[in-house]
Enzyme design. Structure first.
Site, short mmCIF file in Angstrom:
data_model
loop_
_atom_site.label_atom_id
_atom_site.label_comp_id
_atom_site.label_asym_id
_atom_site.label_seq_id
_atom_site.Cartn_x
_atom_site.Cartn_y
_atom_site.Cartn_z
N HIS A 564 0.82 -1.21 0.00
CA HIS A 564 0.00 0.00 0.00
C HIS A 564 0.85 1.25 0.00
CE1 HIS A 564 0.55 -1.28 4.22
NE2 HIS A 564 0.50 0.01 4.56
N LEU A 565 0.42 2.18 -0.83
CA LEU A 565 1.10 3.47 -0.96
C LEU A 565 0.41 4.48 -0.05
CD1 LEU A 565 3.03 5.43 -2.58
CD2 LEU A 565 1.09 5.79 -4.12
#
Length: 668
Positions: A564-565
DNA sequence: GTTCTAGAAC
DNA sequence: GTTCTAGAAC
């Protein structure tokens, strides 16, 4: 002779017989009376058995009578068996007090399987306590609920716990062999964990389901996707605890909302059905049919028209059932237990023995049905990815005795596969095959795979709490309350605990990508796609508030599974930013800028964290703009709310910071 | 990832 | 006495 006379204390003790009070502890039917009688038959020591059931002269006696009688026997130089249940500490306390310098107090616990005690209680004809017939089961169970194993701290000099017939045999031999002058060593013998009442795995499982529970459905049995035997919420006749589901917390959870309400991934649920296999009737049957919708009703009818007591029928759930789409349930197993209602077929007519048999059959059928589902899914996990749905004809083998449809259930199968193809056609990425497999319930193989990387490079075990993002990435449609955007590649959501005014997560929708370390060159397009989505949303926020500044990046060692960014504004103005780890995870080398990740993967084939990940998390707190150090989080937060120093040069380069074109409040 | 809390730091 | 951290538990 009055051996308790104080004049005898302290002299000639080694030659005098030490008496023993043996407090027998056990449910009715555990064999307390037999134990006492057998020892008395073969022992050369004088024993008295004090039985509360007989002490009243035909009627049940009182505890006080037992105490009086025991004291008097001890005075006569005899050892005594206290033959009453003595299952809780309070019940035993008075008898333990009979001990003294010349009187050892022993506990002998007959902790045999509840079902054995019940069947003995039921079968016995001349039992002194008159506890016979079906009533015995209820009484034994109730008593076992309160079971409290004795501890040495209660005042016992010796405790022996017998958990099997052979333990009892051994203990019988020990006591039978005791001559008038013999003593036994002090201590605790027999059981390893005196507090163990119920299998831990079960309690753990229930606790998890309990948290967000809305409506209790205590009759419902649920089976966790891991297929581990401990995770089956079940009446447990193998442990020596009560044989009764009600020994578990009543509010164990709503079986129709295991996933949405409890975050519990569960593929198969059992329904305590009625003989017509129809909705209604209240309780769990009504709840499950209600949640399953008409699709469940239709699918059930296809499998069987009715059910006999003791039988089960496995119903593959069509994908248009809400239980399937919302909860991920792939099968409902309807089971019918013993019937005591004369208005329905196969009434038991108070036949307790037959009732036990039918109940046993019910559980056996349930587990066989479950095993057939597990087997077919195991096969699928190993086999071709193309064939996802379980084979209904295989499942039908285990619905013996039910009105079975022997013609292969092609309608349903083709329908399910058709749905799946539609699902897949909407998603073009190759890895979405595995998402498809997941939707169809083969989570067994998947979980194993994800906690144990195929290439063996890294085997991080993710706790259950770390799975949230993974679930959202795989089933965003079930999380529309938090999800902002869904595309083929990514899912966007607000961080549940934002650490700044704006804090988004862009999740990769790829199986097997848990963190940046898993990313390889073939995922470059994904990293770029994630960055682009993050950038677009950051710019959208900048239009709303031009004073914001964003940074996009990954945690080197994330706590939550699934790549996840983070898209996070640099104000760090949030009540959720509470500790050093929070701060340092966004403001040290632990935070891997997205632009750098893309650059490294494209040039090196992977992104290697620069510093030893976690060590960054505990370093001193420094302002991300002026780099000043601060002693604690409150002071740091107070500082950053005012600091307008330019950002460090490194952040001002390569597009690591994203800001509004007009924002002059950044650089030198 | 958060919550809880003992005990360190102030 | 209160604030804050850090580690365990989940």
């Amino acid at each position: 002779m009055d051996i308790d006379d104080a004049s005898h204390e302290g002299k000639g003790e080694e030659t005098k017989a030490k008496r023993i009070v043996v407090i027998l502890v056990g449910a009715p039917g555990s064999g307390k009376s037999t134990f006492g009688e057998q020892v008395m038959r073969s022992s050369t020591r004088p024993w008295v058995r004090i039985c509360q059931d007989t002490i009243g002269g035909g009627k049940s006696g009182t505890k006080a009578q037992c105490l009086k009688s025991a004291a008097s026997a001890l005075k006569d130089g005899k050892s005594v068996f206290i033959d009453r249940c003595n299952l809780d500490r309070e019940q035993r306390a008075e008898f333990v007090k009979l001990g003294g310098p010349n009187v050892d107090v022993h506990g002998v616990v007959l902790d045999l399987p509840a079902k054995l005690c019940i069947s003995r209680s039921v079968k016995r004809t001349g039992h002194e306590g008159n506890l016979q017939g079906g009533k015995a089961a209820a009484v034994v169970n109730r008593m076992l609920q309160k079971k409290e194993l004795p501890k040495l701290s209660e005042g016992f000099t010796r405790i022996t716990v017998c958990q099997s017939e052979s333990d009892v045999e051994a203990s019988l031999n020990t006591y039978s062999a005791l001559g008038p002058l013999d003593t036994l060593p002090n201590g605790y013998f027999g059981q390893k964990n005196p507090d163990a009442k119920i299998q831990l795995g079960i309690m753990k499982f229930l606790k998890k389901a309990e948290v967000p529970a809305a409506n209790a459905v205590s009759e419902a049995k649920s089976i966790q996707s891991s297929f581990s035997p401990q995770s089956i919420k079940e009446m447990d006749s193998s442990s020596n605890g009560p044989v009764n589901v009600s020994s578990f917390p009543e509010n164990a959870g709503d079986i129709t909302r295991l996933y949405s309400g409890g975050g519990l991934s569960c593929n198969v649920i059992a329904n305590a059905a009625n003989w017509r296999l129809k909705p209604g009737g209240g309780g769990v049957n009504a709840a499950i049919f209600n949640a399953g919708g008409p699709a469940l009703e239709v699918a059930t009818k296809e499998q069987a028209k009715s059910l006999q007591p003791g039988r089960a029928v496995v119903v593959p759930l069509p994908s248009n059932s809400p239980l399937f789409s919302r909860e991920g349930i792939t099968h409902v197993i309807h089971v019918l237990g013993p019937n005591m209602n004369p208005q329905r077929p196969n009434c038991l007519d108070n036949d307790y023995i037959t009732g036990c048999k039918v109940l046993r059959d019910t559980y056996t059928s349930l587990f066989e049905g479950f095993a057939s589902v597990a087997r077919s899914q195991e096969k699928l996990a190993k086999g071709s990815n193309e064939n996802h749905g379980p084979n209904p004809s295989e499942l039908q083998d285990h619905t013996e005795g039910v009105n079975m449809k022997h013609s292969p259930n092609n309608d349903q199968k083709s329908k399910r596969e058709g749905d799946h193809d539609n699902d897949r056609s909407k998603k073009c990425k190759g890895s979405q095959d595995e998402v498809g497999a997941d939707i169809h319930g083969s989570r067994t193989g998947k979980l194993e795979k994800n906690n144990d990387k195929i290439d063996g490079s890294m085997t991080k075990i993710w706790g259950s709490w770390a799975q949230t993002l993974y679930h959202i990435a795989m089933h965003p449609e079930r999380h529309m309350d938090v999800v902002l955007e869904i595309s083929d590649n990514v899912v966007v959501l607000n961080d549940l605990y934002p650490k700044a005014k704006r804090h988004l997560l862009v999740l990769a929708r790829y199986e097997g990508l848990d963190c940046l370390a898993d990313v390889r060159k073939e995922h470059l397009h994904l990293l770029r796609a994630m960055h682009d989505v993050g950038l677009r949303l950051a710019e959208k926020f900048l239009q709303e508030d031009a004073s914001l500044i964003f940074r996009l990046g990954y945690h080197s060692a994330p706590s939550m599974r699934q790549l996840h960014l983070h898209v996070i504004s640099q104000d760090f103005d949030s009540k959720h930013l509470k500790n050093k780890k929070h701060w340092n995870s966004f403001n040290t080398a632990f935070f891997f800028d997205s632009v750098d990740a893309i650059e490294e993967v494209s040039s090196n084939g992977k992104a290697t964290p620069r510093d030893d990940d976690e060590s960054q998390l505990s370093i001193e707190l420094r302002c991300h703009r002026c780099r000043s150090a601060h002693p604690n989080i409150p002071r740091l937060k107070s500082h950053i709310s005012n600091c307008r120093a330019p950002f460090p040069p490194a952040l001002l380069q390569s597009g690591r910071l994203v800001l509004a074109p007009c924002n002059a409040d950044v650089g030198p």
